[in-house]
Design a protein around this motif. Structure first.
Motif, PDB file in Angstrom:
ATOM      1  N   ARG A  30     -24.418   8.215   7.860  1.00 57.14           N
ATOM      2  CA  ARG A  30     -23.548   9.367   7.676  1.00 57.14           C
ATOM      3  C   ARG A  30     -22.866   9.715   8.992  1.00 57.14           C
ATOM      4  O   ARG A  30     -23.475   9.644  10.046  1.00 57.14           O
ATOM      5  N   VAL A  31     -21.585  10.139   8.898  1.00 62.24           N
ATOM      6  CA  VAL A  31     -20.829  10.620  10.054  1.00 62.24           C
ATOM      7  C   VAL A  31     -20.684  12.124   9.958  1.00 62.24           C
ATOM      8  O   VAL A  31     -20.190  12.625   8.940  1.00 62.24           O
ATOM      9  N   TYR A  32     -21.084  12.821  10.983  1.00 63.62           N
ATOM     10  CA  TYR A  32     -20.979  14.275  11.008  1.00 63.62           C
ATOM     11  C   TYR A  32     -19.694  14.668  11.744  1.00 63.62           C
ATOM     12  O   TYR A  32     -18.621  14.226  11.375  1.00 63.62           O
ATOM     13  N   ARG A  45     -12.944  15.286  31.833  1.00 66.79           N
ATOM     14  CA  ARG A  45     -12.675  15.095  30.403  1.00 66.79           C
ATOM     15  C   ARG A  45     -12.685  16.470  29.720  1.00 66.79           C
ATOM     16  O   ARG A  45     -13.560  17.293  29.976  1.00 66.79           O
ATOM     17  N   GLU A  46     -11.694  16.695  28.845  1.00 66.85           N
ATOM     18  CA  GLU A  46     -11.595  17.988  28.189  1.00 66.85           C
ATOM     19  C   GLU A  46     -11.467  17.834  26.677  1.00 66.85           C
ATOM     20  O   GLU A  46     -10.978  16.826  26.166  1.00 66.85           O
ATOM     21  N   LEU A  47     -11.901  18.874  25.984  1.00 66.99           N
ATOM     22  CA  LEU A  47     -11.841  18.892  24.538  1.00 66.99           C
ATOM     23  C   LEU A  47     -10.401  19.045  24.061  1.00 66.99           C
ATOM     24  O   LEU A  47      -9.667  19.916  24.535  1.00 66.99           O
ATOM     25  N   VAL A  48     -10.030  18.214  23.085  1.00 69.47           N
ATOM     26  CA  VAL A  48      -8.750  18.392  22.403  1.00 69.47           C
ATOM     27  C   VAL A  48      -8.984  19.070  21.066  1.00 69.47           C
ATOM     28  O   VAL A  48      -8.428  20.134  20.784  1.00 69.47           O
ATOM     29  N   ALA A  49      -9.829  18.458  20.230  1.00 68.63           N
ATOM     30  CA  ALA A  49     -10.103  19.041  18.915  1.00 68.63           C
ATOM     31  C   ALA A  49     -11.306  18.349  18.295  1.00 68.63           C
ATOM     32  O   ALA A  49     -11.581  17.183  18.586  1.00 68.63           O
ATOM     33  N   THR A  50     -12.008  19.081  17.418  1.00 67.55           N
ATOM     34  CA  THR A  50     -13.091  18.503  16.639  1.00 67.55           C
ATOM     35  C   THR A  50     -12.920  18.903  15.179  1.00 67.55           C
ATOM     36  O   THR A  50     -12.229  19.881  14.857  1.00 67.55           O
ATOM     37  N   ILE A  51     -13.574  18.131  14.309  1.00 62.07           N
ATOM     38  CA  ILE A  51     -13.516  18.418  12.881  1.00 62.07           C
ATOM     39  C   ILE A  51     -14.852  18.054  12.255  1.00 62.07           C
ATOM     40  O   ILE A  51     -15.413  16.990  12.548  1.00 62.07           O
ATOM     41  N   ILE A  69      -5.661  17.775  13.956  1.00 59.61           N
ATOM     42  CA  ILE A  69      -6.740  16.824  13.708  1.00 59.61           C
ATOM     43  C   ILE A  69      -7.051  16.805  12.219  1.00 59.61           C
ATOM     44  O   ILE A  69      -7.096  17.851  11.565  1.00 59.61           O
ATOM     45  N   THR A  70      -7.223  15.598  11.678  1.00 59.69           N
ATOM     46  CA  THR A  70      -7.621  15.415  10.285  1.00 59.69           C
ATOM     47  C   THR A  70      -8.600  14.256  10.224  1.00 59.69           C
ATOM     48  O   THR A  70      -8.782  13.531  11.204  1.00 59.69           O
ATOM     49  N   ARG A  71      -9.198  14.068   9.057  1.00 59.04           N
ATOM     50  CA  ARG A  71     -10.113  12.936   8.905  1.00 59.04           C
ATOM     51  C   ARG A  71     -10.119  12.446   7.470  1.00 59.04           C
ATOM     52  O   ARG A  71      -9.785  13.186   6.544  1.00 59.04           O
ATOM     53  N   ALA A  72     -10.503  11.184   7.324  1.00 58.59           N
ATOM     54  CA  ALA A  72     -10.668  10.565   6.006  1.00 58.59           C
ATOM     55  C   ALA A  72     -12.109  10.100   5.927  1.00 58.59           C
ATOM     56  O   ALA A  72     -12.472   9.066   6.498  1.00 58.59           O
ATOM     57  N   ASN A  73     -12.930  10.858   5.249  1.00 56.34           N
ATOM     58  CA  ASN A  73     -14.364  10.573   5.200  1.00 56.34           C
ATOM     59  C   ASN A  73     -14.670   9.227   4.541  1.00 56.34           C
ATOM     60  O   ASN A  73     -15.621   8.553   4.930  1.00 56.34           O
ATOM     61  N   ALA A  74     -13.876   8.844   3.568  1.00 53.14           N
ATOM     62  CA  ALA A  74     -14.150   7.607   2.838  1.00 53.14           C
ATOM     63  C   ALA A  74     -14.100   6.380   3.731  1.00 53.14           C
ATOM     64  O   ALA A  74     -14.741   5.361   3.431  1.00 53.14           O
ATOM     65  N   VAL A  75     -13.334   6.474   4.820  1.00 55.07           N
ATOM     66  CA  VAL A  75     -13.210   5.334   5.742  1.00 55.07           C
ATOM     67  C   VAL A  75     -13.672   5.704   7.158  1.00 55.07           C
ATOM     68  O   VAL A  75     -13.384   4.984   8.113  1.00 55.07           O
ATOM     69  N   ASN A  76     -14.415   6.792   7.268  1.00 51.97           N
ATOM     70  CA  ASN A  76     -14.998   7.199   8.557  1.00 51.97           C
ATOM     71  C   ASN A  76     -13.969   7.205   9.683  1.00 51.97           C
ATOM     72  O   ASN A  76     -14.222   6.704  10.788  1.00 51.97           O
ATOM     73  N   THR A  77     -12.813   7.797   9.397  1.00 48.94           N
ATOM     74  CA  THR A  77     -11.707   7.767  10.351  1.00 48.94           C
ATOM     75  C   THR A  77     -11.215   9.182  10.658  1.00 48.94           C
ATOM     76  O   THR A  77     -11.095  10.009   9.743  1.00 48.94           O
ATOM     77  N   VAL A  99     -23.227  10.502  14.630  1.00 48.51           N
ATOM     78  CA  VAL A  99     -23.528   9.565  13.550  1.00 48.51           C
ATOM     79  C   VAL A  99     -25.033   9.419  13.362  1.00 48.51           C
ATOM     80  O   VAL A  99     -25.784   9.292  14.347  1.00 48.51           O
ATOM     81  N   ARG A 100     -25.433   9.407  12.105  1.00 50.43           N
ATOM     82  CA  ARG A 100     -26.816   9.034  11.777  1.00 50.43           C
ATOM     83  C   ARG A 100     -26.786   7.577  11.327  1.00 50.43           C
ATOM     84  O   ARG A 100     -26.070   7.223  10.376  1.00 50.43           O
ATOM     85  N   GLY A 101     -27.538   6.746  11.996  1.00 47.25           N
ATOM     86  CA  GLY A 101     -27.557   5.330  11.667  1.00 47.25           C
ATOM     87  C   GLY A 101     -28.467   5.010  10.497  1.00 47.25           C
ATOM     88  O   GLY A 101     -29.327   5.809  10.113  1.00 47.25           O
ATOM     89  N   GLN A 102     -28.252   3.854   9.947  1.00 46.45           N
ATOM     90  CA  GLN A 102     -29.048   3.434   8.795  1.00 46.45           C
ATOM     91  C   GLN A 102     -30.499   3.189   9.165  1.00 46.45           C
ATOM     92  O   GLN A 102     -31.363   3.111   8.285  1.00 46.45           O
ATOM     93  N   TRP A 103     -30.784   3.041  10.462  1.00 47.61           N
ATOM     94  CA  TRP A 103     -32.146   2.809  10.903  1.00 47.61           C
ATOM     95  C   TRP A 103     -32.977   4.071  10.951  1.00 47.61           C
ATOM     96  O   TRP A 103     -34.178   4.038  11.235  1.00 47.61           O
ATOM     97  N   GLY A 104     -32.327   5.232  10.647  1.00 48.40           N
ATOM     98  CA  GLY A 104     -33.043   6.494  10.633  1.00 48.40           C
ATOM     99  C   GLY A 104     -33.008   7.197  11.973  1.00 48.40           C
ATOM    100  O   GLY A 104     -32.248   6.829  12.852  1.00 48.40           O
ATOM    101  N   GLY A 105     -33.836   8.217  12.117  1.00 46.01           N
ATOM    102  CA  GLY A 105     -33.831   8.967  13.367  1.00 46.01           C
ATOM    103  C   GLY A 105     -32.771  10.044  13.377  1.00 46.01           C
ATOM    104  O   GLY A 105     -32.074  10.272  12.387  1.00 46.01           O
ATOM    105  N   ASP A 106     -32.659  10.716  14.515  1.00 51.65           N
ATOM    106  CA  ASP A 106     -31.698  11.809  14.642  1.00 51.65           C
ATOM    107  C   ASP A 106     -30.280  11.277  14.846  1.00 51.65           C
ATOM    108  O   ASP A 106     -30.090  10.187  15.383  1.00 51.65           O
ATOM    109  N   PRO A 107     -29.284  12.067  14.441  1.00 54.50           N
ATOM    110  CA  PRO A 107     -27.898  11.666  14.738  1.00 54.50           C
ATOM    111  C   PRO A 107     -27.669  11.595  16.238  1.00 54.50           C
ATOM    112  O   PRO A 107     -28.308  12.314  17.015  1.00 54.50           O
TER     113      PRO A 107
END
Length: 121
Positions: A30-32, A45-51, A69-77, A99-107
């Motif tokens: 999963r991508v947060y 380095r400075e923040l531009v935007a988050t979503i 800023i926008t995102r397309a969750n279906a393609v993790n973009t 990101v939470r990886g398929q191997w488990g653990g914390d994002p």
């Protein structure tokens, strides 16, 4: 593993526009939050935007007013539309994703390698 690949940077005249893209790939469960940061020569380095994954956005001073800023969750973009561009927008733009990886653990946070945006007449 997780990889972030940015694209869309380049040279543009003041008043022009660019759209950056960043796709997360690999062993992803999963991508947060996703976001864009930038670093100009000699600056931090400075923040531009988050979503967030449900579309809530936050703009830093660098991105407020002219960037979207926008995102397309279906393609993790995640995308960053910049319009109009100014000289002071010249920087390397970096993508970040939590990101939470398929191997488990914390994002964990992952960074792209950066894409150069140069605004010049």
């Amino acid at each position: 593993q997780v990889q972030l690949v940015e694209s869309g940077g380049g040279l543009v005249q003041p008043g022009g526009s660019l759209t950056l893209s960043c796709r997360a790939s690999g062993s992803i469960l999963r991508v947060y939050d996703m976001g864009w940061y930038r670093q100009a020569p000699g600056n931090q380095r400075e923040l531009v935007a988050t979503i967030t994954s449900d579309g809530r956005v936050n703009y830093g001073t660098a991105g407020e007013g002219r960037f979207t800023i926008t995102r397309a969750n279906a393609v993790n973009t995640v995308y960053l539309r910049m319009d109009p561009l100014k000289f002071e927008d010249t920087a390397v733009y970096y993508c970040k994703a939590n990101v939470r990886g398929q191997w488990g653990g914390d994002p964990a946070d992952y960074w792209g390698q950066g894409t150069q945006v140069s605004v010049s007449a």
